[in-house]
Scaffold this active site. Structure first.
Site, PDB file in Angstrom:
ATOM      1  N   SER A 169     -16.973-104.510   2.521  1.00 52.97           N
ATOM      2  CA  SER A 169     -16.131-104.244   1.370  1.00 52.97           C
ATOM      3  C   SER A 169     -14.760-103.376   2.272  1.00 52.97           C
ATOM      4  O   SER A 169     -15.154-102.935   3.117  1.00 52.97           O
ATOM      5  CB  SER A 169     -17.182-103.593   0.541  1.00 52.97           C
ATOM      6  OG  SER A 169     -16.608-102.109   0.026  1.00 52.97           O
ATOM      7  N   TYR A 181     -24.563 -97.534   1.997  1.00 52.72           N
ATOM      8  CA  TYR A 181     -23.757 -98.552   2.143  1.00 52.72           C
ATOM      9  C   TYR A 181     -22.519 -99.280   3.067  1.00 52.72           C
ATOM     10  O   TYR A 181     -22.269-100.616   3.744  1.00 52.72           O
ATOM     11  CB  TYR A 181     -23.163 -98.916   0.659  1.00 52.72           C
ATOM     12  CG  TYR A 181     -22.547-100.023  -0.118  1.00 52.72           C
ATOM     13  CD1 TYR A 181     -23.516-100.900  -0.086  1.00 52.72           C
ATOM     14  CD2 TYR A 181     -20.856-100.393   0.223  1.00 52.72           C
ATOM     15  CE1 TYR A 181     -22.333-102.154  -0.514  1.00 52.72           C
ATOM     16  CE2 TYR A 181     -20.240-101.257  -0.711  1.00 52.72           C
ATOM     17  CZ  TYR A 181     -21.384-102.383  -0.970  1.00 52.72           C
ATOM     18  OH  TYR A 181     -20.672-103.154  -1.364  1.00 52.72           O
TER      19      TYR A 181
END
Length: 316
Positions: A169, A181
């Site tokens: 990501s 995350y």
């Protein structure tokens, strides 16, 4: 003359890569791909796409009796044997071993071509708001799960000179309320950097997919509730933060989620290219211009500049 040599070498390299990417694409028929996290999101879309392209697809689902798995099974019914749904919890070594056994027992004539480490989870919360158990869970799913699956299938990938695709990501470069995350994605990036170099001698290519904000496409991160966050905070954290601050942060994060793209096929296009291109990229960044600009600032400017940019965004 000699000063221009590095530039000439770079130009020749770029031309060679362009020529390779223009070569014939891979023939999918008779090649197997295993995908983790196919219950929904990118993994689900990719399983459907690869099946329609002609690959033999092993779709790993956390809930093989769920809606996503049933939809894949309906797709498989049209052409039995080429799309198989299997239970796969990447945190369980037994599930990963059994997935490999299924692949080996149903391997098509051209062998095992690709592993797509797509399974992942996301949440919101400042560092002190999250428990150690939450950090351990995220590391196990997002990081160790990918490593666990990769290590199990590495002998097959070396044998057939296949591809390994990892879902990262742009959040690997910066964070806006979901540091847990970001942490796992940054770790995946470094794991891939080492693996990519090590696998070159075996003809195995490693690719990283770096999506921007596709929250509305994947449902990996539902809208957050300030009330739930507050109820789960320790007394020590409640003494530092008030409910209004938590509500502000939740509203900010939910506004980011609401801006997410609904076109998940853009990311799937990159995943397919990573699996089928004669010269796949090491990294595929699929993001909006402003997201790419943030990555650019983070990568090239001093940390103090990026901190100022993000602090300004958080204060709005």
């Amino acid at each position: 003359m000699w000063a221009a040599a590095p530039l000439l070498l770079l130009l020749l390299l770029l031309l060679a890569l362009r020529w390779r990417r223009g070569a014939a694409r891979l023939e999918p028929a008779g090649r197997a791909v295993l995908i983790t996290g196919c219950d929904s999101g990118f993994g689900h879309l990719l399983a459907l796409r690869l099946h329609r392209l002609g690959f033999t697809v092993f779709a790993g689902c956390l809930c093989p009796g769920g809606d996503g798995a049933r939809r894949l099974q309906r797709e498989a019914a049209a052409e039995p044997g080429r799309l198989r749904v299997l239970r796969l919890d990447v945190t369980r070594a037994r599930d990963v071993r059994e997935a490999k056994e299924m692949v080996l027992s149903h391997l098509p004539e051209r062998g095992f071509w690709g592993l797509v480490n797509n399974a992942g989870i996301s949440t919101f919360g400042e560092t002190g708001w999250l428990s150690m158990e939450t950090y351990e869970k995220f590391a196990d799913v997002n990081l160790l799960g990918s490593i666990r699956t990769t290590l199990e299938f590495l002998p097959l990938l070396r044998k057939y000179k296949g591809r390994i695709v990892f879902m990262s990501s742009i959040i690997a470069y910066f964070t806006l309320g979901n540091g847990i995350y970001s942490m796992t994605k940054a770790a995946i990036e470094k794991f891939c950097d080492a693996l990519r170099l090590e696998m070159k001698k075996f003809g195995v290519q490693v690719c990283i997919i770096q999506p921007g904000n596709y929250a509305r496409s994947t449902r990996i991160q539902p809208p957050v509730s300030a009330e739930e966050i507050w109820s789960e905070l320790s007394e020590e954290e409640k003494a530092v933060y008030n409910k209004e601050y938590v509500q502000e942060r939740a509203n900010f994060f939910n506004s980011i989620l609401s801006e997410g793209s609904t076109n998940g096929h853009e990311v799937v296009d990159a995943m397919v290219d990573a699996l089928t291109s004669p010269a796949p990229k090491a990294r595929y960044m699929v993001a909006k211009l402003k997201e790419k600009a943030l990555v650019f600032v983070c990568a090239l400017f001093p940390t103090v500049v990026m901190d100022s940019v993000l602090s300004y965004a958080l204060s709005k």
